[in-house]
Design an enzyme around this catalytic site. Structure first.
Site, short mmCIF file in Angstrom:
data_model
loop_
_atom_site.label_atom_id
_atom_site.label_comp_id
_atom_site.label_asym_id
_atom_site.label_seq_id
_atom_site.Cartn_x
_atom_site.Cartn_y
_atom_site.Cartn_z
N THR A 137 45.46 -12.14 39.34
CA THR A 137 44.80 -12.91 38.28
C THR A 137 45.17 -12.30 36.94
OG1 THR A 137 42.78 -11.57 38.10
CG2 THR A 137 42.83 -13.28 39.82
N ARG A 138 44.55 -12.80 35.88
CA ARG A 138 44.77 -12.28 34.53
C ARG A 138 43.77 -11.17 34.22
NH1 ARG A 138 43.78 -13.78 29.28
NH2 ARG A 138 42.30 -15.37 29.95
N LYS A 139 43.10 -10.66 35.22
CA LYS A 139 42.18 -9.53 35.04
C LYS A 139 43.00 -8.23 35.04
CE LYS A 139 38.16 -11.89 36.97
NZ LYS A 139 37.14 -11.94 38.05
N THR A 140 43.74 -8.07 33.98
CA THR A 140 44.65 -6.93 33.85
C THR A 140 44.21 -6.04 32.69
OG1 THR A 140 46.09 -8.34 32.50
CG2 THR A 140 46.64 -8.12 34.84
N THR A 277 43.99 -5.99 40.92
CA THR A 277 44.14 -5.02 39.83
C THR A 277 42.86 -4.26 39.53
OG1 THR A 277 43.72 -6.84 38.28
CG2 THR A 277 46.01 -6.23 38.65
#
Length: 291
Positions: A137-140, A277
């Site tokens: 996902t964009r949970k970076t 992540t």
């Protein structure tokens, strides 16, 4: 060169340069102590995992004037025997090896940890004969996304959208701000045109049907139980088939490595994991210079 390295933008070298500047903003006192005698350092892996982050590691030491020789290919599974295994050699002046040591290890440890989790998730999918996509996902981490997305690639997972410009994802706040799923999709399509996919986060089958009717390309079923997810996805696929629509169904919301297999329904096209992540254990590496 690692095969995934061809994906990287040329700007990643500038990112490494900025990280080195962050780590050495003025004097390098430890470097002064060891001097510029030529040394060889051994990179050890001390915990099992997938080796990932080689291009970043190499670039750190290229910029500090050192050379790296690898004993393993990127993407290889490393299983330390007797506590550790040598995976690479770094040659150069002692001061310059230590200049890049911590930055290079930090990158390698996290990138390899993400690749390891991605590989395990892909293995679970293969064991379940799940034909869908395993995605991150964009949970970076801000400033570290390129490394983390790269780790997903090496581990065999899909990176999902890279950023807000890559794909339109309409979540609950977008819907509330515009009044309805239909309004949100229509406004998104007017700006995004035909070339960008639109995904809508849905909390129920009714919301998913509205998203499909409005023209969404992907429907995300968020925070469903595995049983409800399978029933809803199957129903939505039947609806799309009868209406000659091609819509992807994504499962998301708190799915972990431990629960992933429960969500692998034939009607699900994508399973996305913030856990790829978040809270991921790092692979343990160390760099040792010997006399």
């Amino acid at each position: 060169m690692a095969k995934h390295a061809a994906l990287l933008p040329t700007t990643f070298a500038r990112t490494i340069e900025n990280w080195l500047v962050e780590d050495i903003p003025s004097f390098d006192y430890g470097g002064y102590v060891v001097g510029d005698d030529e040394k060889e350092a051994t990179l050890y892996c001390k915990s099992p995992g997938i080796l990932a982050g080689v291009p970043f590691f190499n670039e750190v030491f290229r910029q500090t004037g050192c050379t790296v020789f690898w004993s393993f290919e990127e993407g290889a599974e490393i299983i330390p025997q007797s506590g550790r295994v040598a995976v690479a050699q770094v040659h150069g002046p002692a001061r310059r090896i230590l200049m890049g040591e911590r930055l290079a290890l930090n990158i390698l440890a996290r990138c390899s940890g993400i690749a390891s989790r991605a590989r395990r998730l892909r293995s679970i999918a293969d064991q379940k004969a799940f034909a869908g996509v395993i995605a991150g996902t964009r949970k970076t981490t801000p400033g570290f996304r390129l490394v983390e997305k790269y780790g997903m690639e090496v581990g065999g997972a899909d990176t999902h959208r890279m950023d807000l410009s890559t794909m339109v994802m309409l979540k609950d706040n977008h819907v509330w701000a515009t009044g309805s799923i239909t309004n949100a999709v229509m406004r998104a399509r007017s700006a995004a045109g035909f070339s960008i996919k639109i995904e809508v986060e849905c909390q129920s089958e009714e919301e998913a049907l509205e998203a499909i009717a409005a023209g969404a390309d992907i429907v995300m079923l968020d925070n469903f139980t595995p049983e409800d997810m399978a029933v809803c996805a199957t129903s939505l696929k039947a609806h799309c088939l009868s209406n000659h629509r091609q819509v992807l169904i994504e499962a998301s919301g708190g799915i972990t490595e431990e629960t992933a297999a429960n969500f692998m329904s034939p009607a699900i096209d994508i399973i996305s994991f913030g856990a790829m992540t978040q809270g991921v254990p790092h692979v343990d590496f160390s760099l040792k210079i010997y006399p």
